[in-house]
Design a protein around this motif. Structure first.
Motif, short mmCIF file in Angstrom:
data_model
loop_
_atom_site.label_atom_id
_atom_site.label_comp_id
_atom_site.label_asym_id
_atom_site.label_seq_id
_atom_site.Cartn_x
_atom_site.Cartn_y
_atom_site.Cartn_z
N GLU A 163 28.77 63.69 72.25
CA GLU A 163 28.96 64.21 73.59
C GLU A 163 28.35 63.29 74.66
O GLU A 163 28.49 63.55 75.86
CB GLU A 163 28.31 65.60 73.71
CG GLU A 163 28.82 66.62 72.73
CD GLU A 163 28.01 67.89 72.78
OE1 GLU A 163 27.46 68.20 73.87
OE2 GLU A 163 27.91 68.58 71.75
N ILE A 164 27.66 62.24 74.23
CA ILE A 164 26.85 61.41 75.12
C ILE A 164 27.68 60.27 75.73
O ILE A 164 28.48 59.64 75.06
CB ILE A 164 25.67 60.80 74.34
CG1 ILE A 164 24.74 61.89 73.81
CG2 ILE A 164 24.88 59.81 75.20
CD1 ILE A 164 24.04 62.67 74.87
N VAL A 165 27.47 60.01 77.02
CA VAL A 165 27.95 58.78 77.65
C VAL A 165 26.77 57.81 77.71
O VAL A 165 25.65 58.19 78.07
CB VAL A 165 28.49 59.04 79.07
CG1 VAL A 165 28.76 57.72 79.79
CG2 VAL A 165 29.77 59.87 79.01
N VAL A 166 27.03 56.56 77.35
CA VAL A 166 26.01 55.51 77.41
C VAL A 166 26.34 54.59 78.57
O VAL A 166 27.42 53.97 78.60
CB VAL A 166 25.94 54.71 76.10
CG1 VAL A 166 24.93 53.56 76.23
CG2 VAL A 166 25.56 55.62 74.93
N GLY A 167 25.42 54.48 79.54
CA GLY A 167 25.58 53.59 80.68
C GLY A 167 24.54 52.49 80.62
O GLY A 167 23.35 52.76 80.42
N LEU A 168 24.98 51.25 80.80
CA LEU A 168 24.09 50.09 80.64
C LEU A 168 24.26 49.14 81.82
O LEU A 168 25.38 48.74 82.15
CB LEU A 168 24.44 49.34 79.34
CG LEU A 168 24.38 50.17 78.05
CD1 LEU A 168 25.15 49.47 76.95
CD2 LEU A 168 22.94 50.42 77.63
N ASP A 169 23.15 48.78 82.44
CA ASP A 169 23.17 47.70 83.42
C ASP A 169 23.50 46.40 82.68
O ASP A 169 23.43 46.33 81.44
CB ASP A 169 21.79 47.62 84.10
CG ASP A 169 21.77 46.67 85.28
OD1 ASP A 169 22.85 46.26 85.75
OD2 ASP A 169 20.66 46.35 85.74
N PHE A 170 23.86 45.36 83.44
CA PHE A 170 24.19 44.08 82.81
C PHE A 170 22.98 43.15 82.83
O PHE A 170 22.36 42.92 81.80
CB PHE A 170 25.39 43.43 83.50
CG PHE A 170 25.88 42.20 82.77
CD1 PHE A 170 26.64 42.34 81.61
CD2 PHE A 170 25.58 40.93 83.23
CE1 PHE A 170 27.08 41.22 80.92
CE2 PHE A 170 26.01 39.80 82.54
CZ PHE A 170 26.77 39.94 81.39
N ASP A 171 22.60 42.65 84.00
CA ASP A 171 21.48 41.70 84.09
C ASP A 171 20.17 42.36 83.67
O ASP A 171 19.81 43.42 84.18
CB ASP A 171 21.35 41.18 85.52
CG ASP A 171 22.50 40.28 85.90
OD1 ASP A 171 22.46 39.09 85.58
OD2 ASP A 171 23.46 40.78 86.51
N ASP A 190 32.17 53.97 68.69
CA ASP A 190 32.59 54.82 67.57
C ASP A 190 31.83 56.14 67.52
O ASP A 190 32.31 57.11 66.93
CB ASP A 190 32.35 54.09 66.25
CG ASP A 190 33.52 53.22 65.84
OD1 ASP A 190 34.63 53.43 66.36
OD2 ASP A 190 33.32 52.32 65.00
N LEU A 191 30.65 56.17 68.14
CA LEU A 191 29.73 57.28 67.93
C LEU A 191 29.56 58.19 69.14
O LEU A 191 29.15 59.34 68.99
CB LEU A 191 28.36 56.73 67.53
CG LEU A 191 28.33 55.80 66.31
CD1 LEU A 191 26.94 55.23 66.13
CD2 LEU A 191 28.78 56.54 65.05
N VAL A 192 29.86 57.68 70.34
CA VAL A 192 29.55 58.44 71.57
C VAL A 192 30.83 58.75 72.33
O VAL A 192 31.92 58.27 71.99
CB VAL A 192 28.57 57.66 72.47
CG1 VAL A 192 27.27 57.39 71.73
CG2 VAL A 192 29.18 56.35 72.96
N ARG A 193 30.70 59.56 73.38
CA ARG A 193 31.85 59.97 74.17
C ARG A 193 32.46 58.79 74.93
O ARG A 193 33.67 58.64 75.01
CB ARG A 193 31.41 61.07 75.14
CG ARG A 193 32.50 61.65 76.04
CD ARG A 193 33.53 62.46 75.25
NE ARG A 193 32.93 63.48 74.42
CZ ARG A 193 32.67 64.74 74.81
NH1 ARG A 193 32.91 65.10 76.06
NH2 ARG A 193 32.17 65.62 73.96
N ALA A 194 31.61 57.95 75.52
CA ALA A 194 32.10 56.79 76.27
C ALA A 194 30.97 55.79 76.46
O ALA A 194 29.79 56.16 76.46
CB ALA A 194 32.66 57.22 77.63
N VAL A 195 31.34 54.52 76.65
CA VAL A 195 30.39 53.44 76.94
C VAL A 195 30.81 52.78 78.25
O VAL A 195 32.00 52.48 78.45
CB VAL A 195 30.36 52.38 75.81
CG1 VAL A 195 29.43 51.24 76.18
CG2 VAL A 195 29.95 53.02 74.49
N ALA A 196 29.84 52.56 79.14
CA ALA A 196 30.13 51.96 80.44
C ALA A 196 29.08 50.94 80.80
O ALA A 196 27.88 51.14 80.56
CB ALA A 196 30.20 53.04 81.53
N VAL A 197 29.51 49.84 81.40
CA VAL A 197 28.62 48.86 82.01
C VAL A 197 28.59 49.17 83.50
O VAL A 197 29.64 49.19 84.15
CB VAL A 197 29.11 47.42 81.76
CG1 VAL A 197 28.18 46.42 82.44
CG2 VAL A 197 29.19 47.14 80.27
#
Length: 278
Positions: free
Chosen positions: A21-29, A57-64
């Motif tokens: 159910e988790i979205v993972v958000g990651l900064d770049f620099d 494969d494991l979470v709802r979405a991945v975003a940079v």
């Protein structure tokens, strides 16, 4: 990897338990890419592409979610290719550039961007004169289309030059209806009203997220941290990760986990992936 409290460790366990159910958000620099003197050479960490694919494969979405232009991050991160690999797994990669003003996804494959803010072109014309008056002509000017950033890292005393420039750049920005976003030896000028917190809110709504993990390293990530903290108040599982450095400490009191830069972020993501799969 260091948890800041016993409650933080519990939050980590909660996002592992609710990973789908988790979205993972990651900064770049500073998060997906190590900080370097030349921002045009800030390539993605060698372990990051596979980590992003495994995460998807494991979470709802991945975003940079980055202050950089989306096209620049796509190139520096090889994110077109990462998006292809994530698409092969039936998932989608998102990129929110320039603090959420731009967006791209691996299914849409085009950058959606508004017009540059009013006053920015005039500010850019006046900027070289300001740098000369401030004895910082050697600073690197990065034109982003929707913003402009001045990097002091190449100067002999980067920190002192940063402090010398902050006030006059802030005043010039104000005169043109713009705002300043200070960072790690960088001062960015852009329009008001858009920040990474809005990107978090958009992802939660569009992905129907049941929780959020966000990793950042700088002042520009504060609003994202605050948006995730609001989700926590609503009872959603969350985790706030600070990729720490000697240059910035503003996120430390807000973080659940503190890691040493991009290498530490990779260690955290590998541990999260392994714990979810266990």
């Amino acid at each position: 990897m260091e948890f800041t409290s016993a409650a933080a460790r519990q939050r980590y366990d909660a996002i592992v338990a609710h990973a789908d159910e988790i979205v993972v958000g990651l900064d770049f620099d500073g998060v997906l890419s190590p900080i370097v003197e030349d921002p045009t050479q800030a390539h993605i960490h060698p372990d990051a592409p596979q980590a992003l694919v495994d995460l998807s494969d494991l979470v709802r979405a991945v975003a940079v979610v980055t202050g950089r232009p989306a096209r620049q991050v796509l190139a520096l991160g090889g994110l077109d290719e990462v998006g292809d690999a994530i698409g092969d797994h039936g998932k989608e990669l998102f990129v929110f550039g320039q603090y959420g003003n731009e967006r791209w996804s691996s299914t849409q494959r085009r950058v959606i961007s508004p017009r540059p803010p009013h006053g920015l072109s005039t500010f850019e014309r006046e900027l070289p004169s300001l740098l000369r008056r401030s004895r910082a002509s050697g600073a690197y000017i990065e034109e982003k289309g929707l913003a402009v950033a001045v990097h002091t890292r190449r100067l002999e005393d980067a920190n002192e030059a940063f402090e010398r420039l902050l006030a006059p750049m802030s005043e010039l920005a104000r005169l043109h209806g713009l705002v300043v976003e200070p960072g790690r030896n960088v001062i960015e000028v852009r329009s008001d009203g858009q920040h990474k917190g809005h990107a978090v809110e958009t992802l939660v709504k569009e992905q129907n997220a049941g929780g959020f993990l966000f990793a950042g390293d700088d002042l520009g990530d504060v609003e994202a941290f605050e948006a995730v903290a609001e989700l926590r108040e609503r009872g959603l599982p969350t985790l706030l990760v600070c990729a720490a450095s000697d240059e910035q400490s503003v996120l430390l009191p807000l973080a659940d986990v503190v890691v040493p830069g991009a290498d530490g972020v990779m260690d955290l993501l590998r541990r999260f992936i392994a714990d979810v799969r266990a």
